[in-house]
Write a protein that holds these residues in place. Sequence first.
Motif, PDB file in Angstrom:
ATOM      1  N   ILE A 114       0.847  -1.184   0.000  1.00  0.00           N
ATOM      2  CA  ILE A 114       0.000   0.000   0.000  1.00  0.00           C
ATOM      3  C   ILE A 114       0.881   1.232   0.000  1.00  0.00           C
ATOM      4  O   ILE A 114       1.787   1.355   0.824  1.00  0.00           O
ATOM      5  CB  ILE A 114      -0.914   0.003   1.244  1.00  0.00           C
ATOM      6  N   GLU A 115       0.613   2.142  -0.932  1.00  0.00           N
ATOM      7  CA  GLU A 115       1.316   3.422  -0.994  1.00  0.00           C
ATOM      8  C   GLU A 115       0.334   4.548  -0.739  1.00  0.00           C
ATOM      9  O   GLU A 115      -0.843   4.427  -1.040  1.00  0.00           O
ATOM     10  CB  GLU A 115       1.963   3.613  -2.370  1.00  0.00           C
ATOM     11  N   ASN A 116       0.819   5.648  -0.224  1.00  0.00           N
ATOM     12  CA  ASN A 116       0.043   6.863   0.047  1.00  0.00           C
ATOM     13  C   ASN A 116      -0.956   6.690   1.178  1.00  0.00           C
ATOM     14  O   ASN A 116      -2.043   7.253   1.144  1.00  0.00           O
ATOM     15  CB  ASN A 116      -0.674   7.367  -1.221  1.00  0.00           C
ATOM     16  N   TYR A 117      -0.620   5.935   2.194  1.00  0.00           N
ATOM     17  CA  TYR A 117      -1.462   5.860   3.388  1.00  0.00           C
ATOM     18  C   TYR A 117      -1.007   6.946   4.360  1.00  0.00           C
ATOM     19  O   TYR A 117       0.116   7.444   4.266  1.00  0.00           O
ATOM     20  CB  TYR A 117      -1.388   4.468   4.030  1.00  0.00           C
ATOM     21  N   LYS A 118      -1.871   7.320   5.294  1.00  0.00           N
ATOM     22  CA  LYS A 118      -1.518   8.357   6.267  1.00  0.00           C
ATOM     23  C   LYS A 118      -1.215   7.789   7.649  1.00  0.00           C
ATOM     24  O   LYS A 118      -0.364   8.301   8.346  1.00  0.00           O
ATOM     25  CB  LYS A 118      -2.646   9.381   6.376  1.00  0.00           C
ATOM     26  N   GLY A 119      -1.934   6.738   8.046  1.00  0.00           N
ATOM     27  CA  GLY A 119      -1.721   6.203   9.377  1.00  0.00           C
ATOM     28  C   GLY A 119      -2.511   4.920   9.589  1.00  0.00           C
ATOM     29  O   GLY A 119      -3.251   4.484   8.724  1.00  0.00           O
ATOM     30  N   ILE A 120      -2.331   4.336  10.770  1.00  0.00           N
ATOM     31  CA  ILE A 120      -2.990   3.081  11.124  1.00  0.00           C
ATOM     32  C   ILE A 120      -4.067   3.370  12.163  1.00  0.00           C
ATOM     33  O   ILE A 120      -3.770   3.910  13.231  1.00  0.00           O
ATOM     34  CB  ILE A 120      -1.960   2.070  11.681  1.00  0.00           C
ATOM     35  N   LEU A 171      -6.475   0.764  13.083  1.00  0.00           N
ATOM     36  CA  LEU A 171      -6.727  -0.486  13.797  1.00  0.00           C
ATOM     37  C   LEU A 171      -5.779  -1.545  13.274  1.00  0.00           C
ATOM     38  O   LEU A 171      -5.554  -1.624  12.063  1.00  0.00           O
ATOM     39  CB  LEU A 171      -8.185  -0.918  13.564  1.00  0.00           C
ATOM     40  N   TYR A 172      -5.219  -2.337  14.194  1.00  0.00           N
ATOM     41  CA  TYR A 172      -4.279  -3.366  13.783  1.00  0.00           C
ATOM     42  C   TYR A 172      -4.465  -4.602  14.650  1.00  0.00           C
ATOM     43  O   TYR A 172      -4.100  -4.617  15.823  1.00  0.00           O
ATOM     44  CB  TYR A 172      -2.854  -2.831  13.894  1.00  0.00           C
ATOM     45  N   THR A 173      -5.104  -5.636  14.082  1.00  0.00           N
ATOM     46  CA  THR A 173      -5.218  -6.930  14.735  1.00  0.00           C
ATOM     47  C   THR A 173      -4.831  -7.994  13.714  1.00  0.00           C
ATOM     48  O   THR A 173      -4.620  -7.683  12.543  1.00  0.00           O
ATOM     49  CB  THR A 173      -6.661  -7.221  15.243  1.00  0.00           C
ATOM     50  N   SER A 174      -4.771  -9.243  14.133  1.00  0.00           N
ATOM     51  CA  SER A 174      -4.416 -10.315  13.202  1.00  0.00           C
ATOM     52  C   SER A 174      -5.549 -10.636  12.234  1.00  0.00           C
ATOM     53  O   SER A 174      -5.342 -11.345  11.255  1.00  0.00           O
ATOM     54  CB  SER A 174      -4.001 -11.577  13.962  1.00  0.00           C
ATOM     55  N   GLU A 175      -6.750 -10.088  12.490  1.00  0.00           N
ATOM     56  CA  GLU A 175      -7.894 -10.324  11.604  1.00  0.00           C
ATOM     57  C   GLU A 175      -8.348  -9.091  10.838  1.00  0.00           C
ATOM     58  O   GLU A 175      -9.115  -9.212   9.883  1.00  0.00           O
ATOM     59  CB  GLU A 175      -9.092 -10.865  12.407  1.00  0.00           C
ATOM     60  N   GLU A 176      -7.895  -7.917  11.243  1.00  0.00           N
ATOM     61  CA  GLU A 176      -8.356  -6.687  10.588  1.00  0.00           C
ATOM     62  C   GLU A 176      -7.309  -5.590  10.735  1.00  0.00           C
ATOM     63  O   GLU A 176      -6.773  -5.376  11.826  1.00  0.00           O
ATOM     64  CB  GLU A 176      -9.679  -6.240  11.212  1.00  0.00           C
ATOM     65  N   ILE A 177      -7.055  -4.908   9.630  1.00  0.00           N
ATOM     66  CA  ILE A 177      -6.178  -3.736   9.632  1.00  0.00           C
ATOM     67  C   ILE A 177      -6.929  -2.625   8.921  1.00  0.00           C
ATOM     68  O   ILE A 177      -7.416  -2.817   7.809  1.00  0.00           O
ATOM     69  CB  ILE A 177      -4.833  -4.026   8.937  1.00  0.00           C
ATOM     70  N   VAL A 178      -7.046  -1.466   9.585  1.00  0.00           N
ATOM     71  CA  VAL A 178      -7.711  -0.314   8.983  1.00  0.00           C
ATOM     72  C   VAL A 178      -6.700   0.820   8.901  1.00  0.00           C
ATOM     73  O   VAL A 178      -6.087   1.185   9.908  1.00  0.00           O
ATOM     74  CB  VAL A 178      -8.954   0.127   9.798  1.00  0.00           C
ATOM     75  N   LEU A 179      -6.529   1.343   7.689  1.00  0.00           N
ATOM     76  CA  LEU A 179      -5.570   2.407   7.441  1.00  0.00           C
ATOM     77  C   LEU A 179      -6.283   3.686   7.048  1.00  0.00           C
ATOM     78  O   LEU A 179      -7.277   3.663   6.315  1.00  0.00           O
ATOM     79  CB  LEU A 179      -4.623   2.004   6.305  1.00  0.00           C
ATOM     80  N   SER A 180      -5.743   4.799   7.483  1.00  0.00           N
ATOM     81  CA  SER A 180      -6.236   6.101   7.071  1.00  0.00           C
ATOM     82  C   SER A 180      -5.497   6.494   5.799  1.00  0.00           C
ATOM     83  O   SER A 180      -4.273   6.406   5.721  1.00  0.00           O
ATOM     84  CB  SER A 180      -5.949   7.117   8.176  1.00  0.00           C
ATOM     85  N   CYS A 181      -6.257   6.909   4.801  1.00  0.00           N
ATOM     86  CA  CYS A 181      -5.687   7.411   3.559  1.00  0.00           C
ATOM     87  C   CYS A 181      -6.218   8.827   3.358  1.00  0.00           C
ATOM     88  O   CYS A 181      -6.995   9.319   4.161  1.00  0.00           O
ATOM     89  CB  CYS A 181      -6.061   6.496   2.392  1.00  0.00           C
ATOM     90  N   LYS A 182      -5.815   9.491   2.304  1.00  0.00           N
ATOM     91  CA  LYS A 182      -6.195  10.892   2.139  1.00  0.00           C
ATOM     92  C   LYS A 182      -7.706  11.090   2.049  1.00  0.00           C
ATOM     93  O   LYS A 182      -8.263  11.934   2.734  1.00  0.00           O
ATOM     94  CB  LYS A 182      -5.527  11.481   0.908  1.00  0.00           C
ATOM     95  N   LYS A 183      -8.389  10.313   1.222  1.00  0.00           N
ATOM     96  CA  LYS A 183      -9.818  10.511   0.994  1.00  0.00           C
ATOM     97  C   LYS A 183     -10.696   9.424   1.613  1.00  0.00           C
ATOM     98  O   LYS A 183     -11.888   9.628   1.784  1.00  0.00           O
ATOM     99  CB  LYS A 183     -10.108  10.577  -0.502  1.00  0.00           C
ATOM    100  N   VAL A 184     -10.146   8.269   1.899  1.00  0.00           N
ATOM    101  CA  VAL A 184     -10.906   7.135   2.420  1.00  0.00           C
ATOM    102  C   VAL A 184     -10.099   6.425   3.495  1.00  0.00           C
ATOM    103  O   VAL A 184      -8.933   6.710   3.697  1.00  0.00           O
ATOM    104  CB  VAL A 184     -11.247   6.115   1.300  1.00  0.00           C
TER     105      VAL A 184
END
Length: 83
Positions: free
Chosen positions: A24-30, A32-45
């Motif tokens: 993944i390129e152009n992400y802003k931050g993390i 949520l981080y678990t072994s079943e789900e990762i949610v990343l902040s991106c610029k628009k979504v």
Amino acid sequence: MELPGDVIYGDVLLRITGNREIIIENYKGIFLYTSEEIVLSCKKVSLRICGCQLHIQYFSGNDMKIIGNINSISYLTNGDVCC
């Protein structure tokens, strides 16, 4: 000269190899981080990766590699953590 969308709009770029890794390129931050789900902040979504045995193999200011068994990838309204 036409510039790609990631340069003009700051769109997130995904390079997926089967269901076992994603770069993944152009992400802003993390969010949520678990072994079943990762949610990343991106610029628009926000980007939600679900699966099992997920982990971040590496990350830098530019890109990140997630490996494991990826079941789904979805885009969320920025700030949302769940569907």
